[in-house]
Design a protein around this motif. Structure first.
Motif, PDB file in Angstrom:
ATOM      1  N   GLU A  18       5.563  -3.142  -6.977  1.00 51.79           N
ATOM      2  CA  GLU A  18       5.780  -2.766  -5.580  1.00 51.79           C
ATOM      3  C   GLU A  18       4.767  -1.692  -5.237  1.00 51.79           C
ATOM      4  OE1 GLU A  18       9.793  -1.552  -4.730  1.00 51.79           O
ATOM      5  OE2 GLU A  18      10.603  -3.291  -5.794  1.00 51.79           O
ATOM      6  N   VAL A  19       4.016  -1.915  -4.169  1.00 56.64           N
ATOM      7  CA  VAL A  19       3.051  -0.926  -3.699  1.00 56.64           C
ATOM      8  C   VAL A  19       3.408  -0.592  -2.256  1.00 56.64           C
ATOM      9  CG1 VAL A  19       0.621  -0.449  -3.205  1.00 56.64           C
ATOM     10  CG2 VAL A  19       1.228  -1.827  -5.198  1.00 56.64           C
ATOM     11  N   SER A  20       3.496   0.703  -1.959  1.00 59.69           N
ATOM     12  CA  SER A  20       3.816   1.118  -0.589  1.00 59.69           C
ATOM     13  C   SER A  20       2.766   2.086  -0.080  1.00 59.69           C
ATOM     14  CB  SER A  20       5.168   1.828  -0.542  1.00 59.69           C
ATOM     15  OG  SER A  20       6.188   0.936  -0.892  1.00 59.69           O
ATOM     16  N   VAL A  21       2.378   1.887   1.157  1.00 59.47           N
ATOM     17  CA  VAL A  21       1.465   2.820   1.821  1.00 59.47           C
ATOM     18  C   VAL A  21       2.234   3.387   3.009  1.00 59.47           C
ATOM     19  CG1 VAL A  21      -0.720   3.060   3.056  1.00 59.47           C
ATOM     20  CG2 VAL A  21      -0.536   1.433   1.174  1.00 59.47           C
ATOM     21  N   ARG A  22       2.272   4.702   3.135  1.00 59.46           N
ATOM     22  CA  ARG A  22       2.971   5.326   4.255  1.00 59.46           C
ATOM     23  C   ARG A  22       1.997   6.145   5.079  1.00 59.46           C
ATOM     24  NH1 ARG A  22       5.667   2.115   3.765  1.00 59.46           N
ATOM     25  NH2 ARG A  22       7.745   1.851   2.897  1.00 59.46           N
ATOM     26  N   ASP A  60       1.992   1.386   8.035  1.00 59.56           N
ATOM     27  CA  ASP A  60       2.817   1.376   6.822  1.00 59.56           C
ATOM     28  C   ASP A  60       2.661  -0.005   6.196  1.00 59.56           C
ATOM     29  OD1 ASP A  60       3.714   3.883   7.362  1.00 59.56           O
ATOM     30  OD2 ASP A  60       5.673   3.267   8.133  1.00 59.56           O
ATOM     31  N   LEU A  61       2.604  -0.053   4.881  1.00 61.15           N
ATOM     32  CA  LEU A  61       2.402  -1.337   4.216  1.00 61.15           C
ATOM     33  C   LEU A  61       3.243  -1.391   2.939  1.00 61.15           C
ATOM     34  CD1 LEU A  61       0.547  -3.934   4.036  1.00 61.15           C
ATOM     35  CD2 LEU A  61      -0.961  -2.557   2.614  1.00 61.15           C
ATOM     36  N   ASP A  62       3.965  -2.479   2.767  1.00 63.32           N
ATOM     37  CA  ASP A  62       4.716  -2.690   1.525  1.00 63.32           C
ATOM     38  C   ASP A  62       4.320  -4.044   0.958  1.00 63.32           C
ATOM     39  OD1 ASP A  62       6.881  -0.472   1.267  1.00 63.32           O
ATOM     40  OD2 ASP A  62       6.860  -1.017   3.384  1.00 63.32           O
ATOM     41  N   VAL A  63       3.886  -4.060  -0.290  1.00 62.26           N
ATOM     42  CA  VAL A  63       3.485  -5.316  -0.934  1.00 62.26           C
ATOM     43  C   VAL A  63       4.306  -5.461  -2.211  1.00 62.26           C
ATOM     44  CG1 VAL A  63       1.533  -6.669  -1.790  1.00 62.26           C
ATOM     45  CG2 VAL A  63       1.140  -4.893  -0.085  1.00 62.26           C
ATOM     46  N   ARG A  64       4.821  -6.667  -2.449  1.00 55.02           N
ATOM     47  CA  ARG A  64       5.700  -6.870  -3.604  1.00 55.02           C
ATOM     48  C   ARG A  64       5.292  -8.115  -4.379  1.00 55.02           C
ATOM     49  NH1 ARG A  64      12.044  -7.947  -3.368  1.00 55.02           N
ATOM     50  NH2 ARG A  64      12.581  -7.108  -5.417  1.00 55.02           N
ATOM     51  N   TRP A  65       5.181  -7.979  -5.710  1.00 52.17           N
ATOM     52  CA  TRP A  65       4.915  -9.111  -6.590  1.00 52.17           C
ATOM     53  C   TRP A  65       6.173  -9.384  -7.424  1.00 52.17           C
ATOM     54  CZ3 TRP A  65       1.286  -5.572  -5.299  1.00 52.17           C
ATOM     55  CH2 TRP A  65      -0.002  -6.013  -4.984  1.00 52.17           C
ATOM     56  N   LEU A  66       6.468 -10.634  -7.634  1.00 52.89           N
ATOM     57  CA  LEU A  66       7.606 -11.016  -8.479  1.00 52.89           C
ATOM     58  C   LEU A  66       7.183 -12.206  -9.334  1.00 52.89           C
ATOM     59  CD1 LEU A  66      11.005 -11.164  -6.533  1.00 52.89           C
ATOM     60  CD2 LEU A  66      10.472  -9.830  -8.578  1.00 52.89           C
ATOM     61  N   GLY A 119       3.849  -2.407   8.995  1.00 52.05           N
ATOM     62  CA  GLY A 119       4.397  -1.680  10.140  1.00 52.05           C
ATOM     63  C   GLY A 119       3.273  -1.005  10.890  1.00 52.05           C
ATOM     64  N   LEU A 120       3.241  -1.192  12.200  1.00 51.81           N
ATOM     65  CA  LEU A 120       2.179  -0.582  13.014  1.00 51.81           C
ATOM     66  C   LEU A 120       2.824   0.405  13.972  1.00 51.81           C
ATOM     67  CD1 LEU A 120       0.226  -3.840  13.930  1.00 51.81           C
ATOM     68  CD2 LEU A 120      -0.353  -2.204  12.145  1.00 51.81           C
ATOM     69  N   ASP A 121       2.219   1.571  14.109  1.00 53.01           N
ATOM     70  CA  ASP A 121       2.769   2.591  14.998  1.00 53.01           C
ATOM     71  C   ASP A 121       1.646   3.154  15.866  1.00 53.01           C
ATOM     72  OD1 ASP A 121       4.373   4.474  16.187  1.00 53.01           O
ATOM     73  OD2 ASP A 121       4.227   5.896  14.516  1.00 53.01           O
ATOM     74  N   GLN A 122       1.777   2.928  17.157  1.00 58.11           N
ATOM     75  CA  GLN A 122       0.815   3.485  18.124  1.00 58.11           C
ATOM     76  C   GLN A 122      -0.633   3.123  17.753  1.00 58.11           C
ATOM     77  OE1 GLN A 122       1.791   5.523  21.015  1.00 58.11           O
ATOM     78  NE2 GLN A 122       3.620   4.393  20.420  1.00 58.11           N
ATOM     79  N   VAL A 123      -0.827   1.877  17.374  1.00 57.26           N
ATOM     80  CA  VAL A 123      -2.162   1.437  16.969  1.00 57.26           C
ATOM     81  C   VAL A 123      -2.966   1.048  18.207  1.00 57.26           C
ATOM     82  CG1 VAL A 123      -3.432  -0.367  15.736  1.00 57.26           C
ATOM     83  CG2 VAL A 123      -1.407   0.660  14.708  1.00 57.26           C
ATOM     84  N   GLY A 124      -4.198   1.455  18.226  1.00 60.34           N
ATOM     85  CA  GLY A 124      -5.075   1.063  19.332  1.00 60.34           C
ATOM     86  C   GLY A 124      -6.441   0.733  18.794  1.00 60.34           C
ATOM     87  N   PHE A 125      -7.115  -0.237  19.395  1.00 61.29           N
ATOM     88  CA  PHE A 125      -8.513  -0.445  19.036  1.00 61.29           C
ATOM     89  C   PHE A 125      -9.309  -0.812  20.266  1.00 61.29           C
ATOM     90  CE2 PHE A 125      -6.014  -4.103  17.706  1.00 61.29           C
ATOM     91  CZ  PHE A 125      -6.650  -5.177  18.302  1.00 61.29           C
ATOM     92  N   ALA A 126     -10.556  -0.413  20.244  1.00 61.20           N
ATOM     93  CA  ALA A 126     -11.434  -0.644  21.392  1.00 61.20           C
ATOM     94  C   ALA A 126     -12.769  -1.113  20.883  1.00 61.20           C
ATOM     95  CB  ALA A 126     -11.594   0.650  22.180  1.00 61.20           C
ATOM     96  N   TYR A 127     -13.389  -1.963  21.678  1.00 66.31           N
ATOM     97  CA  TYR A 127     -14.708  -2.461  21.310  1.00 66.31           C
ATOM     98  C   TYR A 127     -15.694  -1.942  22.336  1.00 66.31           C
ATOM     99  CZ  TYR A 127     -18.488  -5.567  20.076  1.00 66.31           C
ATOM    100  OH  TYR A 127     -19.700  -6.054  19.686  1.00 66.31           O
ATOM    101  N   LEU A 128     -16.808  -1.420  21.865  1.00 66.08           N
ATOM    102  CA  LEU A 128     -17.853  -0.896  22.737  1.00 66.08           C
ATOM    103  C   LEU A 128     -17.277   0.064  23.773  1.00 66.08           C
ATOM    104  CD1 LEU A 128     -20.467  -3.550  23.798  1.00 66.08           C
ATOM    105  CD2 LEU A 128     -20.811  -1.393  22.616  1.00 66.08           C
TER     106      LEU A 128
END
Lengths: 612, 137
Positions: A235-239, A270-276, A286-295
């Protein structure tokens, strides 16, 4: 027995770090051999060129199999190895040059390692500890595309034998310097805490935590099979990964190196990855207040929040709340996308994206992994948007009417967006239809568009009013074949405008005559029955027809008669009724930029034609 | 029969090279202007990199990182990005010139012609790729 005079100790063979040296010897300035005790002081090593210059002191008892070896290198570097009678080995080292590693280990040589290592290591069969500090370290391959400079850090490791296994814990900190591993640069500020167990070929990670600038807290645990180099379970988690830091640093250099400076990204992930059972089993994003802009501002999405799951065996439901979508000068109102995610496929539920006084309706949309990478396919239609609102938002001349569109098939890949079918827009009492529409590299440096466009029964009264062209009554049909645009500017097309066949009122105002005359170039003229004209504001016409084949920046023009020699005049407006007029063009080859400038200037001057 | 095919092949090769020779490399379209403007803006950043040997001119009309060691470690990612962006523009330039000439299939020949132009015009001290590898002009 030797009493302290100079002497030599020979070794037929000496092995270390996977290498063997033969005929190795120690030249001791003072050598004592007494009842199984060997004392060799101030010795030089022979037969090992890599250790030339080192001074050694050896004190070893063959009876108790214990002793001490000290080695003094240049620049105050020193190594002391102590072997106790019960088999415990203790190593102390200070300012030990990492370059020495390259001398004894050939595989390290092409990397030109530098730096100094200080610390202590001990091993007694049941317990091992390492505590080391690295200073001013670095490495580089010949091209400099994999390199590190000014590295500093420390590591503490301890391990205890428990039966057949070793239980271990470690703490490491990388405190200074940077690493460039083409194409990613990683700065210092990384720390790692971990504990686990090694048993045979299996490594168990009980817990670990990595802190690094921009990537937030990363925790991991699991079991690995080192023989097969495989994750058994994990289990790998990114917070709270800071996308404004992590994306330009780690993602864009890999996926879009040419455009790293064109994308701006913000928000938290946030990211959770699980191997079994040895396989990837689930991913939660999980995305929180994500924004992206081009040029900068031409294309902007966000803030965007939501949850995107993927489970190996069952479809999972995800959602995205989009609180901002901005393209060119169009702003979309907030909308919610619900979707189902399964193996290699994301299916978006029907959704309504409000824009201006209408909306774009997603009828169906699927994003799937194909042999050529990810591909989106879907069907859309539009709830009517008033042209007045749209043209105002896009800073275009204000138009009346409504825009509604039906896009039955849209294919989108990272490189290309194409319509399968026709885009139909109801406009000016007629319709405009585009087929074969595709945009290549819509987010690239040079977006290219191709399409075939036809329009029928466009009301000239509305059209000419919209573009302040004067007043023309009647209807036209338009064909724009093989339209090619680059950077949203036309590069090639074959255009033709003709009066729509039929019985309707056909009048043209003096101003419109002026502007149409401008199309024919400086030598064009209105061949008009001059004596009557000063009394009339508008005239009758029989037919309007003009064509332009654009290539290499030149518009090859033709009139109602069709193609002709460059020097031959061509009729743009054929008179009819009373009073009637003909507009004749004389210049068939017109520079496209000049033509546009001329029409703009004619419209801007807004002057009535002078008729003598 | 074989000889006839051979002759036809040679004639077609000759006509292809004649056709290319007739192409206008200085043709201007909005797309070409946009690419040239983008390349011109980037040149100020690339010039010191050519001079230091960090970047060199390849024989296929593109750029390559020749010696990343000439650039501080933290700037090497940006060096890659600059080279990738310039190569994108150059590929687009060759393609657009070919398209503007009405012969998209000429893009390869135009690339080769430009490659030689770039290398011929490169000032002394720049690194260029020739048939025997990298050399300093």
């Amino acid at each position: 027995m030797l009493d302290g005079s100079a002497g030599r100790i020979r070794l037929d063979q000496f092995a270390a770090a996977g290498r063997q040296w033969r005929a190795v010897y120690l030249d001791c300035r003072r050598l004592q051999l007494d009842e199984g005790r060997i004392q060799c002081a101030d010795a030089r090593v022979g037969g090992v060129p890599e250790l030339a210059g080192a001074r050694l002191n050896l004190d070893f008892s063959t009876k108790s199999r214990s002793g001490r070896l000290t080695a003094q290198f240049a620049d105050d570097a020193r190594l002391t190895a102590t072997l106790a009678a019960h088999g415990a080995l203790d190593l102390k080292f200070s300012h030990l040059p990492v370059a020495l590693l390259a001398r004894v280990w050939p595989a390290a040589a092409p990397w030109h390692p530098v730096g100094a290592l200080s610390g202590r290591a001990s091993f007694d069969g049941r317990r091992a500890t390492v505590s080391a500090t690295l200073e001013s370290a670095g490495f580089s391959d010949a091209s400099g595309s994999h390199a590190a400079e000014a590295l500093a850090g420390d590591v503490r490791l301890s391990a205890v034998r428990q039966g057949d296994a070793w239980r271990w814990d470690m703490r490491a900190a990388w405190t200074a310097g940077g690493v460039f591993w083409d194409p990613v640069f990683v700065p210092s500020g990384v720390s790692l805490l971990a504990e686990g167990q090694v048993s045979g070929q299996e490594v168990t990670l009980f817990s670990s935590r990595l802190d690094a600038p921009g990537v937030g807290d990363i925790t991991a645990k699991g079991r690995l099979d080192m023989a097969d180099r495989k994750i058994i379970e994990a289990e790998v988690s990114v917070r709270r990964a800071d996308l404004a830091v992590a994306v330009p640093q780690f993602v864009l250099p890999v996926v879009a190196p040419a455009q790293t400076e064109r994308w701006q990204v913000a928000g938290w992930l946030d990211l959770d990855v699980r191997w079994l059972d040895g396989e990837l089993h689930g991913v939660e994003v999980g995305l929180d207040q994500v924004g992206f802009a081009y040029l900068g501002q031409r294309f902007r999405v966000g803030p965007l929040s939501g949850h995107l799951p993927w489970h190996r065996d069952t479809p999972a439901q995800g959602h995205l709340q989009v609180d901002g979508l901005h393209w060119q000068k169009l702003d979309f109102a907030p909308f919610l996308l619900d979707m189902s995610v399964e193996q290699g496929r994301i299916k978006v539920d029907p959704a309504r994206l409000p824009v201006l006084d209408g909306a774009i309706i997603i009828d169906r949309l699927t994003v799937a992994k194909t042999e050529d990478g990810w591909q989106g396919a879907g069907g859309f239609f539009m709830e009517p948007v008033s042209m007045r609102a749209l043209t105002t938002a896009l800073d275009l001349p204000e138009m009346v009417g409504t825009l509604s569109a039906s896009i039955p098939g849209l294919i989108v890949t990272p490189r290309r967006a194409a319509l399968d079918g026709a885009l139909v827009i109801a406009l000016f009492d007629g319709y405009v239809q585009a087929t074969g529409l595709e945009v290549i590299e819509p987010f690239g440096l040079l977006p290219r568009l191709r399409a075939d466009v036809v329009a029928e029964h466009l009301d000239m009264a509305q059209l000419t009013e919209t573009f302040s062209f004067g007043a023309v009554s009647g209807f036209i049909d338009l064909a724009l074949k093989d339209l090619q645009m680059a950077a949203w500017k036309p590069v090639r097309f074959d255009a033709s405008v003709r009066s729509t066949p039929g019985d309707y009122r056909r009048r043209i105002s003096q101003r419109a005559v002026e502007h149409i005359t401008a199309l024919g170039g400086p030598s064009a003229s209105a061949a008009i029955q001059r004596s009557f004209l000063q009394f009339f504001n508008d005239f009758g016409y029989g037919e309007i027809g003009v064509g332009c084949r654009l290539a290499s920046g030149v518009c090859q023009m033709e009139g109602l008669e069709g193609p002709g020699a460059d020097a031959s005049p061509f009729t743009i407006v054929r008179g009819g009724g009373i009073p009637a007029l003909n507009v004749i063009g004389y210049n068939r080859r017109v520079n496209w930029d000049e033509l546009i400038a001329r029409v703009k200037a004619a419209i801007a001057s807004d002057a009535a034609p002078i008729i003598k | 029969m074989k000889t006839i095919w051979k002759m036809l092949f040679i004639v077609s090769l000759l006509s292809a090279s004649l056709a290319t020779a007739q192409g206008n490399l200085d043709v201007d379209t909005p797309a070409i202007s946009a690419i040239k403007s983008s390349m011109s803006q980037r040149h100020a950043q690339l010039a010191p990199l050519y001079a230091s040997g960090a970047v060199g001119l390849k024989s296929d009309g593109s750029l390559a990182v020749h010696d990343a060691n000439a650039v501080p470690l933290a700037q090497r990612g940006k060096l890659n990005a600059l080279v990738a962006a310039e190569n994108n523009d150059r590929t687009a330039l060759y393609r657009e010139i070919a398209t503007a000439n009405g012969h998209p299939e000429w893009a390869g020949d135009i690339r080769n012609t430009f490659a030689q132009r770039w290398i011929d015009k490169a000032p002394g001290g720049w690194w260029v790729e020739g048939s025997r590898g990298w050399t300093r002009k």
